[in-house]
Design a protein around this motif. Structure first.
Motif: not given
Length: 291
Positions: A89-117
């Motif tokens: 039995x397989x589970x249903x759904x692919x929610x990688x797009x929203x999860x990866x988009x959220x993580x990507x924004x977090x990583x880039x925000x972390x890098x930019x904040x560090x550079x700005x500091x």
């Protein structure tokens, strides 16, 4: 350590005490929690299928899933209660797009904040030179504020769908053996979603931080400076003079040497005893001469 001590002695870290640097440090800190709580997640839930024929039962079916939540690739084997090979039995759904988009924004925000500091601490004067640094910083902050809004909302919706897709009660409905009367299917352990709930909370907290920092970065651009100039100073009006001075009584013409009014009655009384003097030049000397 010598470099850090020298920077502290020169007051380079003083910018972290003002809202511009302090909020940027909070953005850097909370961005780490946002993408780490989502990107490092792995969960598991358990179910049991008890058949009429006890030998075909499976009382501990474990299903593991993790980031990026491509649940359609996650499967488990369940008994058919008819003997033979188990059912996949397989589970249903692919929610990688929203999860990866959220993580990507977090990583880039972390890098930019560090550079700005780093720029705030080591090159604050160059950052403010020609007003280019604040303008770029303001533009990037606007973009990240919007991205945090979109990614947090998308991931909140994605997380809701992940919870539904990994609910053991919902998964049991996909097992054919659970539809047969006499078989007993039940959940044993629910997945722990506290880490994913925390990631959504940190996402919206980052939205508040980046949105609030817009004002402090905007002030650095100097665009609002002409509108914040104080009004021109008015000439100071002379203080109103006393009533006596306004009426022209600065000096009392009747004041004596002691400061009070002292009329001289001796001259007035003496003047009543003197006869008029008609001996003035050009005046008649006697009444007979006038005749």
């Amino acid at each position: 350590m010598d470099i850090v001590n020298q920077l502290v002695a020169n007051g380079q870290f003083r910018v972290l005490k003002v809202p511009l640097g302090f909020i940027k440090a909070l953005q850097w800190f909370f961005a780490i929690f946002a993408f780490s709580t989502c990107g490092s997640y792995s969960g598991m839930f358990k179910m049991s299928v008890e058949c009429k024929n006890r030998t075909d039962s499976d009382l501990s079916i474990e299903v593991e899933f993790e980031y990026p939540f491509r649940l359609h690739q996650v499967y488990f084997d369940a008994p058919t209660c008819k003997g033979g090979n188990p059912e996949r039995v397989f589970l249903v759904g692919d929610y990688s797009s929203s999860a990866e988009f959220f993580v990507t924004i977090g990583v880039f925000a972390f890098l930019y904040s560090m550079a700005a500091l780093s720029v705030y601490v080591f090159a604050l004067d160059k950052y403010r030179e020609n007003n280019k640094g604040p303008l770029i910083d303001f533009g990037v902050t606007c973009v990240f504020t919007f991205m945090w809004l979109v990614s947090s909302a998308a991931w909140a919706k994605g997380l809701s769908d992940v919870k539904t897709a990994t609910d053991p009660d919902e998964v049991l409905t996909m097992i054919d053996a659970c539809d047969v009367e006499g078989n007993r299917c039940r959940e044993v352990h629910d997945p722990v979603m506290s880490g994913l709930n925390t990631s959504v909370a940190f996402g919206f907290l980052n939205l508040i931080l980046w949105g609030g920092n817009l004002w402090f970065v905007f002030k650095e651009t100097g665009i609002i400076a002409p509108f914040m100039r104080p009004p021109p100073a008015q000439e100071k009006q002379p203080a109103p003079e006393s009533f006596g001075q306004q009426a022209g009584y600065e000096q009392d013409p009747y004041a004596g040497s002691q400061g009070g009014y002292q009329p001289d009655y001796s001259q007035q009384q003496g003047g009543y005893n003197q006869e008029p003097d008609y001996t003035q030049q050009g005046a008649p000397t006697s009444f007979s001469n006038q005749m």
